[in-house]
Design a protein around this motif. Structure first.
Motif, PDB file in Angstrom:
ATOM      1  N   SER A  29       0.842  -1.186   0.000  1.00 50.44           N
ATOM      2  CA  SER A  29       0.000   0.000   0.000  1.00 50.44           C
ATOM      3  C   SER A  29       0.880   1.239   0.000  1.00 50.44           C
ATOM      4  N   ALA A  30       0.279   2.360  -0.348  1.00 51.01           N
ATOM      5  CA  ALA A  30       1.057   3.585  -0.494  1.00 51.01           C
ATOM      6  C   ALA A  30       0.650   4.602   0.542  1.00 51.01           C
ATOM      7  N   PRO A  31       1.580   5.095   1.342  1.00 53.40           N
ATOM      8  CA  PRO A  31       1.264   6.233   2.196  1.00 53.40           C
ATOM      9  C   PRO A  31       1.100   7.481   1.336  1.00 53.40           C
ATOM     10  N   LYS A  32       0.203   8.347   1.738  1.00 52.19           N
ATOM     11  CA  LYS A  32       0.036   9.599   1.009  1.00 52.19           C
ATOM     12  C   LYS A  32       1.262  10.485   1.187  1.00 52.19           C
ATOM     13  N   ASN A  33       1.784  10.482   2.409  1.00 51.68           N
ATOM     14  CA  ASN A  33       2.928  11.340   2.740  1.00 51.68           C
ATOM     15  C   ASN A  33       4.071  10.502   3.310  1.00 51.68           C
ATOM     16  N   ILE A  34       5.293  10.956   3.089  1.00 52.42           N
ATOM     17  CA  ILE A  34       6.482  10.302   3.649  1.00 52.42           C
ATOM     18  C   ILE A  34       7.350  11.372   4.283  1.00 52.42           C
TER      19      ILE A  34
END
Length: 386
Positions: A29-34
């Protein structure tokens, strides 16, 4: 029949290898922010000393409260104890290089960095530091030069990037010779370029004081260049790292596609080189306050938060009494218990460093990894299947 069975087993094995290779390219899955936060020079002993000062024996720093803990190995490409340039390049690009090189491999070929990938995938980006924006760690996340001391070249490359937020020191490297800015001293550029004026013409708001930063309307601000010192941000560090982080996050949050932000506490390293325990502890606690700021934001957003060090600087022991001429203290825990810092080195070491993480994909940081693995996880989090 045996041949058929062997063929089936071979094909199955190949299929599994292909599937495994595919999963290396993506995260689930992809975090919106890093948010990647780097305590430059921060070793395990630094964390313990700051914990004792702020929380005592049984307390925890904000970074220690993150869900996942692991370790990172830090040697540079040629097996030397790393400097900040090689370490930051490894984290930013996924490739180890030699000391003093920024954003290039040992043969001086350019390496695409994670900030450039984040821009490619549609995210806003930011860099925050308490030292010069042109210093080794921030430079490795934005530029490509043969030597970390080419700071005028680093500044020029940095302003040619589409980085939405740039906060740090180093105003002199953005100004031409014989020209003054907000701080004592004159510009260092011999090419006549006033990069601050050019940035403003290109849509950046320029700020150079804590009050100007506090007055920014982050809801309508998209591009900011903030330089808060001629070189590093002088102690006492104002604006402090927590405020810089808070403002950067608010500005970058305007992007509905999310952001990548690198935050560096650069003066932990400087104080450790100087064997100045008071400054080291102050920088550590400022960094931890900034971590708390980022963590609070991450709890209400889809954010991968990573807290790491590039290397350990100034090896020391923590003791209840003064045992050598190289001891600093006493320092006191909240309950009044005193302790001393016994310095054994003023250089970088080969020690493994701690990593803390929380949020989407943070579980990938369990265990012990090379520093290039920081890039791997962030890249895989950007290049998701979903």
């Amino acid at each position: 029949m045996i041949r058929i069975i062997n063929l089936i087993l071979a094909l199955t094995f190949i299929f599994i290898l292909l599937i495994s290779a595919g999963t290396l390219l993506y995260a689930e899955s992809a975090p919106k922010n890093i948010i990647l936060m780097i305590g430059d020079g921060m070793g395990s002993s630094h964390i313990k000393a700051a914990k004792l000062k702020k929380r005592g024996e049984n307390g925890l720093l904000s970074m220690q409260k993150l869900d996942i803990h692991g370790y990172i190995r830090t040697l540079s490409a040629n097996g030397e104890i790393t400097d900040s340039a090689a370490a930051a390049t490894a984290m930013a690009t996924g490739t180890k290089t030699n000391n003093e090189i920024i954003g290039k491999d040992p043969d001086y070929n350019n390496l695409k960095n994670i900030l450039e990938y984040a821009e490619k995938y549609g995210k806003s980006t930011g860099i925050v530091t308490t030292v010069q924006l042109t210093h080794a760690t921030p430079a490795a996340f934005a530029t490509h030069v043969r030597n970390r001391y080419q700071m005028e070249k680093i500044a020029l490359q940095m302003m040619h990037k589409n980085i939405e937020v740039l906060f740090g020191g180093g105003e002199n490297y953005f100004l031409p010779e014989n020209q003054k800015g907000c701080f004592t001293g004159e510009g260092k550029r011999d090419d006549g370029n006033n990069l601050i004026n050019k940035a403003v013409k290109n849509g950046y708001i320029y700020v150079c004081t804590k009050q100007e930063l506090k007055n920014l309307d982050t809801s309508i601000t998209n591009r900011v260049l903030g330089l808060f010192g001629a070189e590093e941000i002088k102690r006492p560090i104002k604006p402090n790292l927590a405020l810089l982080t808070k403002k950067a996050v608010k500005i970058l949050s305007n992007d509905p596609d999310g952001f990548f932000l690198m935050v560096e506490a650069g003066q932990i390293d400087w104080a450790s080189h100087e064997n100045n325990a008071a400054n080291m502890l102050n920088s550590m606690l400022q960094f931890d306050k900034a971590v708390k700021t980022a963590y609070q934001f991450s709890q209400s957003s889809e954010t991968l938060l990573i807290v790491i060090s590039d290397h350990q600087t100034g090896k020391f022991e923590i003791t209840p009494d003064k045992r050598s001429l190289f001891a600093d203290g006493p320092f006191y825990m909240p309950d009044g218990t005193k302790f001393f810092i016994q310095w054994n080195s003023d250089e970088h070491t080969a020690d493994k460093v701690k990593i803390f993480a929380s949020g989407t994909n943070s579980e990938m940081f369990k265990g012990t990894h090379e520093n290039t693995y920081i890039f791997d996880v962030i890249y895989r989090s950007l290049k998701t299947k979903n």
